[in-house]
Design a protein around this motif. Sequence first.
Motif, PDB file in Angstrom:
ATOM      1  N   GLY A  57      -2.071 -15.076  -6.368  1.00 46.45           N
ATOM      2  CA  GLY A  57      -2.768 -15.896  -5.380  1.00 46.45           C
ATOM      3  C   GLY A  57      -4.243 -15.562  -5.315  1.00 46.45           C
ATOM      4  N   VAL A  58      -4.761 -15.388  -4.103  1.00 53.74           N
ATOM      5  CA  VAL A  58      -6.187 -15.112  -3.902  1.00 53.74           C
ATOM      6  C   VAL A  58      -6.483 -13.622  -3.895  1.00 53.74           C
ATOM      7  CG1 VAL A  58      -6.580 -17.274  -2.673  1.00 53.74           C
ATOM      8  CG2 VAL A  58      -5.946 -15.213  -1.380  1.00 53.74           C
ATOM      9  N   GLY A  59      -5.486 -12.795  -4.218  1.00 51.95           N
ATOM     10  CA  GLY A  59      -5.749 -11.382  -4.398  1.00 51.95           C
ATOM     11  C   GLY A  59      -5.482 -10.486  -3.214  1.00 51.95           C
ATOM     12  N   LEU A  60      -4.598 -10.883  -2.306  1.00 46.65           N
ATOM     13  CA  LEU A  60      -4.270 -10.022  -1.171  1.00 46.65           C
ATOM     14  C   LEU A  60      -3.771  -8.659  -1.644  1.00 46.65           C
ATOM     15  CD1 LEU A  60      -3.670  -9.475   1.850  1.00 46.65           C
ATOM     16  CD2 LEU A  60      -1.456 -10.577   1.507  1.00 46.65           C
ATOM     17  N   PHE A  61      -2.785  -8.661  -2.540  1.00 47.04           N
ATOM     18  CA  PHE A  61      -2.245  -7.396  -3.019  1.00 47.04           C
ATOM     19  C   PHE A  61      -3.180  -6.736  -4.022  1.00 47.04           C
ATOM     20  CE2 PHE A  61       1.919  -9.800  -2.281  1.00 47.04           C
ATOM     21  CZ  PHE A  61       1.942  -9.437  -0.950  1.00 47.04           C
ATOM     22  N   ALA A  62      -3.902  -7.530  -4.803  1.00 44.76           N
ATOM     23  CA  ALA A  62      -4.863  -6.966  -5.748  1.00 44.76           C
ATOM     24  C   ALA A  62      -5.932  -6.154  -5.026  1.00 44.76           C
ATOM     25  CB  ALA A  62      -5.504  -8.076  -6.571  1.00 44.76           C
ATOM     26  N   ARG A  70       0.841  -1.210   0.000  1.00 51.24           N
ATOM     27  CA  ARG A  70       0.000   0.000   0.000  1.00 51.24           C
ATOM     28  C   ARG A  70       0.874   1.258   0.000  1.00 51.24           C
ATOM     29  NH1 ARG A  70      -2.668  -1.331   3.988  1.00 51.24           N
ATOM     30  NH2 ARG A  70      -4.552  -2.131   2.943  1.00 51.24           N
ATOM     31  N   GLU A  71       1.941   1.237   0.791  1.00 49.39           N
ATOM     32  CA  GLU A  71       2.808   2.414   0.903  1.00 49.39           C
ATOM     33  C   GLU A  71       3.639   2.636  -0.353  1.00 49.39           C
ATOM     34  OE1 GLU A  71       6.591   3.985   3.636  1.00 49.39           O
ATOM     35  OE2 GLU A  71       5.496   2.147   4.191  1.00 49.39           O
ATOM     36  N   TRP A  72       4.157   1.561  -0.937  1.00 51.21           N
ATOM     37  CA  TRP A  72       5.123   1.701  -2.036  1.00 51.21           C
ATOM     38  C   TRP A  72       4.483   1.687  -3.418  1.00 51.21           C
ATOM     39  CZ3 TRP A  72       9.544  -2.109  -0.223  1.00 51.21           C
ATOM     40  CH2 TRP A  72      10.188  -1.549   0.888  1.00 51.21           C
ATOM     41  N   ALA A  73       3.347   1.025  -3.581  1.00 55.15           N
ATOM     42  CA  ALA A  73       2.771   0.903  -4.920  1.00 55.15           C
ATOM     43  C   ALA A  73       2.291   2.254  -5.440  1.00 55.15           C
ATOM     44  CB  ALA A  73       1.625  -0.103  -4.912  1.00 55.15           C
ATOM     45  N   ARG A  74       1.535   2.960  -4.630  1.00 50.86           N
ATOM     46  CA  ARG A  74       1.038   4.293  -4.990  1.00 50.86           C
ATOM     47  C   ARG A  74       0.388   4.285  -6.384  1.00 50.86           C
ATOM     48  NH1 ARG A  74       6.242   5.433  -3.625  1.00 50.86           N
ATOM     49  NH2 ARG A  74       6.694   6.514  -5.594  1.00 50.86           N
ATOM     50  N   ALA A  75      -0.442   3.297  -6.623  1.00 54.57           N
ATOM     51  CA  ALA A  75      -1.145   3.227  -7.902  1.00 54.57           C
ATOM     52  C   ALA A  75      -2.096   4.410  -8.014  1.00 54.57           C
ATOM     53  CB  ALA A  75      -1.912   1.913  -8.012  1.00 54.57           C
ATOM     54  N   PRO A  76      -2.048   5.146  -9.105  1.00 57.77           N
ATOM     55  CA  PRO A  76      -2.872   6.362  -9.216  1.00 57.77           C
ATOM     56  C   PRO A  76      -4.347   6.044  -9.427  1.00 57.77           C
ATOM     57  CG  PRO A  76      -1.725   5.958 -11.269  1.00 57.77           C
ATOM     58  CD  PRO A  76      -1.206   4.941 -10.290  1.00 57.77           C
ATOM     59  N   ARG A  77      -5.203   6.957  -9.009  1.00 59.00           N
ATOM     60  CA  ARG A  77      -6.639   6.806  -9.220  1.00 59.00           C
ATOM     61  C   ARG A  77      -6.913   6.696 -10.709  1.00 59.00           C
ATOM     62  NH1 ARG A  77      -9.660   5.181  -4.992  1.00 59.00           N
ATOM     63  NH2 ARG A  77     -11.845   5.826  -5.202  1.00 59.00           N
ATOM     64  N   GLY A  78      -7.668   5.694 -11.091  1.00 52.22           N
ATOM     65  CA  GLY A  78      -7.965   5.472 -12.490  1.00 52.22           C
ATOM     66  C   GLY A  78      -6.836   4.830 -13.275  1.00 52.22           C
ATOM     67  N   GLY A  79      -5.785   4.403 -12.581  1.00 54.00           N
ATOM     68  CA  GLY A  79      -4.610   3.859 -13.247  1.00 54.00           C
ATOM     69  C   GLY A  79      -4.683   2.364 -13.489  1.00 54.00           C
ATOM     70  N   MET A  80      -3.536   1.829 -13.914  1.00 59.55           N
ATOM     71  CA  MET A  80      -3.402   0.401 -14.232  1.00 59.55           C
ATOM     72  C   MET A  80      -2.336  -0.215 -13.346  1.00 59.55           C
ATOM     73  SD  MET A  80      -3.832  -2.339 -16.306  1.00 59.55           S
ATOM     74  CE  MET A  80      -4.322  -1.903 -17.979  1.00 59.55           C
ATOM     75  N   ALA A  81      -2.654  -1.355 -12.723  1.00 61.26           N
ATOM     76  CA  ALA A  81      -1.687  -2.094 -11.908  1.00 61.26           C
ATOM     77  C   ALA A  81      -1.745  -3.565 -12.277  1.00 61.26           C
ATOM     78  CB  ALA A  81      -1.988  -1.910 -10.420  1.00 61.26           C
ATOM     79  N   TRP A  82      -0.589  -4.233 -12.192  1.00 58.10           N
ATOM     80  CA  TRP A  82      -0.516  -5.671 -12.410  1.00 58.10           C
ATOM     81  C   TRP A  82      -0.109  -6.348 -11.106  1.00 58.10           C
ATOM     82  CZ3 TRP A  82       2.873  -6.003 -17.491  1.00 58.10           C
ATOM     83  CH2 TRP A  82       2.137  -5.465 -18.559  1.00 58.10           C
ATOM     84  N   ASP A  83      -0.748  -7.472 -10.831  1.00 58.57           N
ATOM     85  CA  ASP A  83      -0.421  -8.301  -9.666  1.00 58.57           C
ATOM     86  C   ASP A  83      -0.036  -9.686 -10.189  1.00 58.57           C
ATOM     87  OD1 ASP A  83      -0.151  -9.498  -7.215  1.00 58.57           O
ATOM     88  OD2 ASP A  83      -2.281  -9.429  -6.691  1.00 58.57           O
ATOM     89  N   LEU A  84       1.261  -9.965 -10.221  1.00 66.14           N
ATOM     90  CA  LEU A  84       1.765 -11.211 -10.792  1.00 66.14           C
ATOM     91  C   LEU A  84       1.998 -12.241  -9.700  1.00 66.14           C
ATOM     92  CD1 LEU A  84       4.343  -9.722 -13.333  1.00 66.14           C
ATOM     93  CD2 LEU A  84       1.875 -10.071 -13.602  1.00 66.14           C
ATOM     94  N   TYR A  85       1.647 -13.491  -9.983  1.00 67.56           N
ATOM     95  CA  TYR A  85       1.646 -14.560  -8.979  1.00 67.56           C
ATOM     96  C   TYR A  85       0.734 -14.109  -7.822  1.00 67.56           C
ATOM     97  CZ  TYR A  85       5.948 -15.549 -11.586  1.00 67.56           C
ATOM     98  OH  TYR A  85       6.871 -15.769 -12.582  1.00 67.56           O
ATOM     99  N   VAL A 104      -6.929  -3.549 -12.344  1.00 69.21           N
ATOM    100  CA  VAL A 104      -5.871  -4.386 -11.784  1.00 69.21           C
ATOM    101  C   VAL A 104      -5.916  -5.724 -12.503  1.00 69.21           C
ATOM    102  CG1 VAL A 104      -4.955  -5.538  -9.730  1.00 69.21           C
ATOM    103  CG2 VAL A 104      -6.054  -3.289  -9.517  1.00 69.21           C
ATOM    104  N   VAL A 105      -4.832  -6.101 -13.153  1.00 70.59           N
ATOM    105  CA  VAL A 105      -4.739  -7.400 -13.810  1.00 70.59           C
ATOM    106  C   VAL A 105      -3.985  -8.351 -12.883  1.00 70.59           C
ATOM    107  CG1 VAL A 105      -3.902  -8.683 -15.802  1.00 70.59           C
ATOM    108  CG2 VAL A 105      -4.753  -6.356 -16.104  1.00 70.59           C
ATOM    109  N   LEU A 106      -4.637  -9.426 -12.497  1.00 71.18           N
ATOM    110  CA  LEU A 106      -4.020 -10.418 -11.612  1.00 71.18           C
ATOM    111  C   LEU A 106      -3.800 -11.709 -12.403  1.00 71.18           C
ATOM    112  CD1 LEU A 106      -4.936 -11.339  -7.980  1.00 71.18           C
ATOM    113  CD2 LEU A 106      -4.818 -13.132  -9.703  1.00 71.18           C
ATOM    114  N   ILE A 107      -2.573 -12.229 -12.330  1.00 70.42           N
ATOM    115  CA  ILE A 107      -2.244 -13.513 -12.954  1.00 70.42           C
ATOM    116  C   ILE A 107      -1.839 -14.501 -11.867  1.00 70.42           C
ATOM    117  CG2 ILE A 107      -0.765 -14.726 -14.583  1.00 70.42           C
ATOM    118  CD1 ILE A 107      -0.371 -12.160 -16.095  1.00 70.42           C
TER     119      ILE A 107
END
Length: 404
Positions: A268-273, A251-266, A286-289
Amino acid sequence: MRAVDRRGPAPTVDRLDWTDQVLDLEVGPIAHGGHCVARHEGRVVFVRHALPGERVRAVVDEDGGGSYCRADAVTVLRASPDRVEAPCSWARAGGCGGCDLQHADPAAQRALKAEVLAEQLRRLAGLERSVPVEELPGGALGWRHRVRLAVDEAGSPGLRAHRSHDVLPIADCPIAPAGALPPVLARGFAPGSEVEVARDADGVVHVVPDPDGAPDRRVVQRAAGREWALSPGTFWQVHPALPDALADVVREWARAPRGGMAWDLYGGVGLFAAVLAEQVGPDGRVVLIESSRRAVADGRAALADLPQIDWRAGRVEDLLGRLGGRPDVVVADPPRRGLGRAAVDALCAHEPERVVHVACDPAALARDIALFDAGGYRLAELRAFDAFPMTHHFECVALLERLG
């Protein structure tokens, strides 16, 4: 006339083998893998159950005949001030393979892990960086909320001996929650099988397979202000405090912007997503693989209120090349081997502003950091957590930022 070979057969060379020899050793620094480094007659000896600065008598238990062998300390001739009595009788030579550092004070364990991290960064990434390994709540015992037991040929469950398939007839394990294992260890299971014992966030102990044939119950886990009801066997961190600790760093380091695009690789069940979805908001994506279809199904159900998460079931190595666009941030939590060159090169080609890299192996992380450096990313932040007390393992999170 045919020439005659008069050289005779090649001379045989005896393979050097110190197996079962007892060596008196001056113990040197800690090494990655739960052992310390000593030297004897020009060879390296990796010594388990020893500490830096000690003098020990060790028995060689594995020797491939090369430049090194492995040994286990059986007598301490000069003890380190950090040495303590191990809380488990199986944490000894010839004992369990799970714990490497029970003979060290917990604060000393963290200091040794910090030394390993610094050495891997220096050797594999060319970085001089000292990072403390942070203690998590709960203490050094009772933290392992998921344990996989092996079952011997007689049907009795236990833990495997170090670097062996032998199953030890343990009565309990002090790093597991109190009372969770003894009832399971007293039961019989299919010979040669494995049994998973997991304690969930509600304190319910789940045994898979259940010896009484009871139907599987959902495993309830909570983190990042959310709840997951997981299928038995779906991955969740074994230390109950680690998911929140990692989610807070993301949460502190990602700083994904409002309306932006983020990828969550590996993912799992979406904790970081879940964290990233809150940051990008309903108009972001948010694209989760994740390769485990069971984890994807459980995650979809738990995060059904976050339609901005685009779930992809498959291997990151197969799907990463099909992703289009430029993400603002990528969070990656690969298996122990790390991301590797192909994945790092692919990520660098997409030019995200930031990559948050979660890693459970310091050597793999250091190699990935070096690859990112070659691709135009610098290591901006690094934290480490003692998520596996009494063992040589720990968890790291690195923030890599794009240059230019």
